[in-house]
Design a protein around this motif. Structure first.
Motif, PDB file in Angstrom:
ATOM      1  N   UNK A  14       0.854  -1.177   0.000  1.00 37.07           N
ATOM      2  CA  UNK A  14       0.000   0.000   0.000  1.00 37.07           C
ATOM      3  C   UNK A  14       0.894   1.232   0.000  1.00 37.07           C
ATOM      4  N   UNK A  15       0.634   2.149  -0.894  1.00 39.81           N
ATOM      5  CA  UNK A  15       1.386   3.401  -1.000  1.00 39.81           C
ATOM      6  C   UNK A  15       0.475   4.541  -0.554  1.00 39.81           C
ATOM      7  N   UNK A  16       0.992   5.358   0.345  1.00 41.42           N
ATOM      8  CA  UNK A  16       0.198   6.467   0.881  1.00 41.42           C
ATOM      9  C   UNK A  16       1.023   7.741   0.827  1.00 41.42           C
ATOM     10  N   UNK A  17       0.414   8.806   0.365  1.00 40.29           N
ATOM     11  CA  UNK A  17       1.034  10.126   0.412  1.00 40.29           C
ATOM     12  C   UNK A  17       0.254  10.957   1.420  1.00 40.29           C
ATOM     13  N   UNK A  18       0.961  11.452   2.424  1.00 45.69           N
ATOM     14  CA  UNK A  18       0.346  12.264   3.467  1.00 45.69           C
ATOM     15  C   UNK A  18       0.750  13.723   3.283  1.00 45.69           C
ATOM     16  N   UNK A  19      -0.219  14.610   3.324  1.00 45.52           N
ATOM     17  CA  UNK A  19       0.031  16.044   3.227  1.00 45.52           C
ATOM     18  C   UNK A  19      -0.225  16.653   4.605  1.00 45.52           C
ATOM     19  N   UNK A  20       0.854  16.964   5.298  1.00 45.78           N
ATOM     20  CA  UNK A  20       0.741  17.500   6.653  1.00 45.78           C
ATOM     21  C   UNK A  20       0.545  19.004   6.630  1.00 45.78           C
ATOM     22  N   UNK A  21      -0.270  19.471   7.557  1.00 46.74           N
ATOM     23  CA  UNK A  21      -0.449  20.901   7.798  1.00 46.74           C
ATOM     24  C   UNK A  21       0.174  21.220   9.144  1.00 46.74           C
ATOM     25  N   UNK A  22       0.459  22.469   9.385  1.00 44.68           N
ATOM     26  CA  UNK A  22       1.115  22.880  10.627  1.00 44.68           C
ATOM     27  C   UNK A  22       0.177  23.760  11.451  1.00 44.68           C
ATOM     28  N   UNK A  23       0.229  23.539  12.769  1.00 44.51           N
ATOM     29  CA  UNK A  23      -0.507  24.374  13.703  1.00 44.51           C
ATOM     30  C   UNK A  23       0.417  24.663  14.891  1.00 44.51           C
ATOM     31  N   UNK A  24       0.336  25.876  15.386  1.00 46.36           N
ATOM     32  CA  UNK A  24       1.116  26.255  16.571  1.00 46.36           C
ATOM     33  C   UNK A  24       0.255  26.043  17.813  1.00 46.36           C
ATOM     34  N   UNK A  40       4.671  16.025  16.902  1.00 46.42           N
ATOM     35  CA  UNK A  40       4.849  17.124  17.846  1.00 46.42           C
ATOM     36  C   UNK A  40       6.319  17.538  17.842  1.00 46.42           C
ATOM     37  N   UNK A  41       6.576  18.817  17.589  1.00 42.86           N
ATOM     38  CA  UNK A  41       7.934  19.347  17.530  1.00 42.86           C
ATOM     39  C   UNK A  41       8.202  20.285  18.702  1.00 42.86           C
ATOM     40  N   UNK A  42       9.448  20.281  19.150  1.00 44.18           N
ATOM     41  CA  UNK A  42       9.858  21.178  20.243  1.00 44.18           C
ATOM     42  C   UNK A  42      10.032  22.595  19.710  1.00 44.18           C
ATOM     43  N   UNK A  43      10.252  23.512  20.626  1.00 42.45           N
ATOM     44  CA  UNK A  43      10.528  24.890  20.229  1.00 42.45           C
ATOM     45  C   UNK A  43      11.854  25.004  19.493  1.00 42.45           C
ATOM     46  N   UNK A  44      12.703  23.966  19.615  1.00 42.54           N
ATOM     47  CA  UNK A  44      13.982  23.913  18.893  1.00 42.54           C
ATOM     48  C   UNK A  44      13.840  23.157  17.566  1.00 42.54           C
ATOM     49  N   UNK A  76       7.091  23.421  26.130  1.00 43.56           N
ATOM     50  CA  UNK A  76       8.112  22.721  25.338  1.00 43.56           C
ATOM     51  C   UNK A  76       7.765  22.587  23.860  1.00 43.56           C
ATOM     52  N   UNK A  77       6.491  22.643  23.504  1.00 46.08           N
ATOM     53  CA  UNK A  77       6.069  22.407  22.121  1.00 46.08           C
ATOM     54  C   UNK A  77       6.132  23.695  21.305  1.00 46.08           C
ATOM     55  N   UNK A  78       6.742  23.579  20.129  1.00 42.78           N
ATOM     56  CA  UNK A  78       6.782  24.704  19.210  1.00 42.78           C
ATOM     57  C   UNK A  78       5.617  24.668  18.241  1.00 42.78           C
ATOM     58  N   UNK A  79       5.409  23.484  17.626  1.00 38.45           N
ATOM     59  CA  UNK A  79       4.314  23.343  16.660  1.00 38.45           C
ATOM     60  C   UNK A  79       3.993  21.863  16.472  1.00 38.45           C
ATOM     61  N   UNK A  80       2.892  21.622  15.773  1.00 34.59           N
ATOM     62  CA  UNK A  80       2.430  20.269  15.502  1.00 34.59           C
ATOM     63  C   UNK A  80       2.093  20.176  14.021  1.00 34.59           C
ATOM     64  N   UNK A  81       2.655  19.171  13.355  1.00 32.10           N
ATOM     65  CA  UNK A  81       2.260  18.861  11.989  1.00 32.10           C
ATOM     66  C   UNK A  81       1.220  17.753  12.078  1.00 32.10           C
ATOM     67  N   UNK A  82       0.147  17.877  11.311  1.00 31.40           N
ATOM     68  CA  UNK A  82      -0.935  16.902  11.385  1.00 31.40           C
ATOM     69  C   UNK A  82      -1.492  16.620   9.999  1.00 31.40           C
ATOM     70  N   UNK A  83      -2.099  15.455   9.881  1.00 34.53           N
ATOM     71  CA  UNK A  83      -2.752  15.065   8.641  1.00 34.53           C
ATOM     72  C   UNK A  83      -4.034  14.328   9.002  1.00 34.53           C
ATOM     73  N   UNK A  84      -5.173  14.898   8.612  1.00 39.37           N
ATOM     74  CA  UNK A  84      -6.442  14.215   8.833  1.00 39.37           C
ATOM     75  C   UNK A  84      -6.492  12.976   7.945  1.00 39.37           C
ATOM     76  N   UNK A  85      -7.016  11.879   8.491  1.00 40.67           N
ATOM     77  CA  UNK A  85      -7.102  10.628   7.756  1.00 40.67           C
ATOM     78  C   UNK A  85      -8.494  10.033   7.893  1.00 40.67           C
TER      79      UNK A  85
END
Length: 177
Positions: A14-24, A40-44, A76-85
Motif C-alpha cells: 500500500x502506498x500512501x502520500x500524506x500532506x501534513x499541515x502545521x498548527x502552533x 509534535x515538535x519542540x521549540x527547537x 516545550x512544544x513549538x508546533x504540531x504537523x498533522x494530517x487528517x485521515x
C-alpha cells in the motif's frame, strides 16, 4: 510537509502520500476533532513525538496539559504537523508506526521491542503491537495480520500469544487505556 509511505509486502503493498499541515500551540483550538496522525515538535524544531488519534483536537489538549505523562507541554512544544485521515484505526496505527520507525522521536523511544529470531532482525513498536492485537481480536488470522502489516508471521504469532514480558506489559497498558 509531504510524506510518502509504503507498507505491506511485495505482492500486496500500500502506498500512501500524506500532506501534513502545521498548527502552533495557540492555534490548537482551530483544529477539527477528526481522525489524524500528528508529529509534535519542540521549540527547537526537534521531533518529540508521533501519535495517531480519532479525535485530534481533544488528543492535543490532553498532550498539552502537564499531567499527560509525557514531556509535552505548552512550554516545550513549538508546533504540531498533522494530517487528517479517513481510514480505520488499524491503518492509522500502521502509519504512526512507520513514522515512529523512520524518525525515532525521543518520546516514542520506550515503545520499541527488538526482534532477533531466525532470519528476521528488526524492531516492533508498541503501536505495531497494539495494531496486531486489535486486528487479531477483530477476527483476522495471524497470516492475514502478517501480510497486512508486513511483520513476520513468527513475530505476529509471538505477539498474539504474549510470548515475552515486553508484550505482556504492552498488553496491560493497551487494556487499561
Amino acid at each position: 510537509m509531504i510524506e510518502n509511505l509504503v507498507y505491506g509486502n511485495e505482492k500486496d503493498s500500500t502506498h500512501i502520500t500524506l500532506h501534513f499541515k502545521r498548527v502552533y500551540v495557540d492555534e490548537v483550538n482551530t483544529l477539527d476533532n477528526r481522525s489524524a496522525v500528528y508529529l509534535v515538535y519542540s521549540k527547537d524544531n526537534e521531533l518529540m513525538y508521533v501519535g495517531e488519534t480519532s479525535t485530534l483536537k481533544t488528543r492535543l489538549y490532553v498532550h498539552l496539559t502537564p499531567s499527560s505523562g509525557l514531556d509535552i507541554s505548552r512550554d516545550t512544544v513549538g508546533y504540531i504537523d498533522y494530517c487528517y485521515l479517513s481510514m480505520d484505526k488499524y491503518e492509522r496505527h500502521i502509519i504512526e508506526s512507520l513514522l515512529v520507525m523512520k524518525y525515532r522521536p525521543a518520546l516514542n523511544a520506550e515503545d520499541v521491542y527488538t526482534t532477533n529470531k531466525g532470519n528476521h532482525r528488526g524492531k516492533v513498536t508498541k503501536v505495531q503491537f497494539c495494531t496486531v492485537r486489535d486486528m487479531s481480536e477483530s477476527g483476522m488470522s495471524r497470516k492475514e495480520v502478517s501480510e497486512k502489516t508486513g511483520i513476520p508471521y513468527s513475530t505476529v504469532s509471538n505477539m498474539s500469544r504474549l510470548q515475552n514480558k515486553k508484550f505482556q506489559l504492552w498488553e496491560q497498558e493497551r487494556k487499561s487505556s
